[in-house]
Write a protein that holds these residues in place. Sequence first.
Motif, mmCIF file in Angstrom:
data_model
loop_
_atom_site.group_PDB
_atom_site.id
_atom_site.type_symbol
_atom_site.label_atom_id
_atom_site.label_comp_id
_atom_site.label_asym_id
_atom_site.label_seq_id
_atom_site.Cartn_x
_atom_site.Cartn_y
_atom_site.Cartn_z
ATOM 1 N N HIS A 1 0.849 -1.177 0.000
ATOM 2 C CA HIS A 1 0.000 0.000 0.000
ATOM 3 C C HIS A 1 0.897 1.245 0.000
ATOM 4 N N PRO A 2 0.358 2.422 -0.305
ATOM 5 C CA PRO A 2 1.198 3.605 -0.432
ATOM 6 C C PRO A 2 2.148 3.859 0.738
ATOM 7 N N SER A 3 1.684 3.608 1.964
ATOM 8 C CA SER A 3 2.526 3.871 3.143
ATOM 9 C C SER A 3 3.763 2.985 3.185
ATOM 10 N N LYS A 4 3.782 1.913 2.409
ATOM 11 C CA LYS A 4 4.913 0.983 2.401
ATOM 12 C C LYS A 4 5.795 1.126 1.165
ATOM 13 N N LEU A 5 5.462 2.072 0.277
ATOM 14 C CA LEU A 5 6.265 2.280 -0.918
ATOM 15 C C LEU A 5 7.428 3.222 -0.626
ATOM 16 N N ALA A 6 8.503 3.063 -1.371
ATOM 17 C CA ALA A 6 9.683 3.905 -1.183
ATOM 18 C C ALA A 6 9.424 5.324 -1.668
ATOM 19 N N GLY A 7 10.120 6.274 -1.081
ATOM 20 C CA GLY A 7 10.003 7.664 -1.507
ATOM 21 C C GLY A 7 10.382 7.817 -2.967
ATOM 22 N N GLY A 8 9.599 8.594 -3.693
ATOM 23 C CA GLY A 8 9.840 8.797 -5.117
ATOM 24 C C GLY A 8 9.066 7.855 -6.006
ATOM 25 N N ALA A 9 8.382 6.870 -5.414
ATOM 26 C CA ALA A 9 7.622 5.897 -6.210
ATOM 27 C C ALA A 9 6.318 6.503 -6.713
ATOM 28 N N ASP A 10 5.878 6.046 -7.872
ATOM 29 C CA ASP A 10 4.580 6.411 -8.445
ATOM 30 C C ASP A 10 3.850 5.115 -8.777
ATOM 31 N N PHE A 11 2.619 4.978 -8.285
ATOM 32 C CA PHE A 11 1.838 3.763 -8.516
ATOM 33 C C PHE A 11 0.511 4.156 -9.157
ATOM 34 N N TYR A 12 0.215 3.585 -10.318
ATOM 35 C CA TYR A 12 -0.928 3.995 -11.127
ATOM 36 C C TYR A 12 -1.953 2.866 -11.259
ATOM 37 N N ASN B 1 1.449 9.337 -5.653
ATOM 38 C CA ASN B 1 2.854 9.727 -5.698
ATOM 39 C C ASN B 1 3.402 9.787 -4.278
ATOM 40 N N ILE B 2 4.493 9.087 -4.022
ATOM 41 C CA ILE B 2 5.118 9.070 -2.702
ATOM 42 C C ILE B 2 6.308 10.026 -2.727
ATOM 43 N N ARG B 3 6.235 11.076 -1.932
ATOM 44 C CA ARG B 3 7.298 12.066 -1.898
ATOM 45 C C ARG B 3 7.831 12.245 -0.473
ATOM 46 N N GLY B 4 8.858 13.051 -0.318
ATOM 47 C CA GLY B 4 9.561 13.149 0.953
ATOM 48 C C GLY B 4 8.693 13.480 2.150
ATOM 49 N N LYS B 5 7.848 14.510 2.035
ATOM 50 C CA LYS B 5 7.063 14.962 3.181
ATOM 51 C C LYS B 5 5.560 14.744 3.013
ATOM 52 N N GLN B 6 5.143 14.222 1.877
ATOM 53 C CA GLN B 6 3.712 14.058 1.656
ATOM 54 C C GLN B 6 3.446 12.981 0.615
#
Length: 235
Positions: free
Chosen positions: A107-118, A176-181
């Motif tokens: 799930h998004p909370s477990k993806l690495a920073g910078g990842a995009d999942f569509y 989109n998983i980014r550094g602070k949000q």
Amino acid sequence: MAVEDTLKPVVTEEANPNSTEKPIDRYHEEGDDAEEGEIVGGEGDGDVDESGKSAVPESHQLEHSWTFWFDNPSVKSKQTTWGSSLRSVFTFSTVEEFWSLYNNMRHPSKLAGGADFYCFKHNIEPKWEDPICANGGKWTMTFPKEKSDKCWLYTLLALIGEQFDHGDEICGAVVNIRGKQERISIWTKNASNEAAQVSIGKQWKEFLDYNNSIGFIIHEDAMKLDRNAKSAYTA
């Protein structure tokens, strides 16, 4: 096709184990206490069918097929052309296939920073250059770090369950998983169709009970102005 009718027979509480409010609670009917795998008979004693034939689980077809795509941040940093690291993961066309995938993916909370999942309709690539996306834009919601999981699930359910009045305008969604949000966006086809875009934005907020204002950025503006692009519509 109503999402309540199609999702109810196959949902499990595994979809969002960390949430006190289960995303699928509203799909269960009162008095439906049958356990998973239990065969429920009709009224009266009845006779058990001893034919030995195995029951084939019913498959619940979605109106559209959908494809999950992933942009790996470790590969993306080395790419020479934008989008070259984007890869399709799996295409699903039934409710059962969706839950099988969702319950076994990060799930998004477990993806690495910078990842995009569509998650996009099949045969639409999540790129500005795709002919179906080229004249469109996107609505975007922002969330604190590791707080988008439930809203990502609700967004997916609304998409595949055809809950939007202007669902034909929708291409897909991305987290989109980014550094602070974390950001969730819905991409649409025709940015010039203001009525349809505003309807999608307002309905999306209602589905997620999202109270902050959201903006719609036209892809063409984003390509020309990058982060300086202004919202064409708000909801």
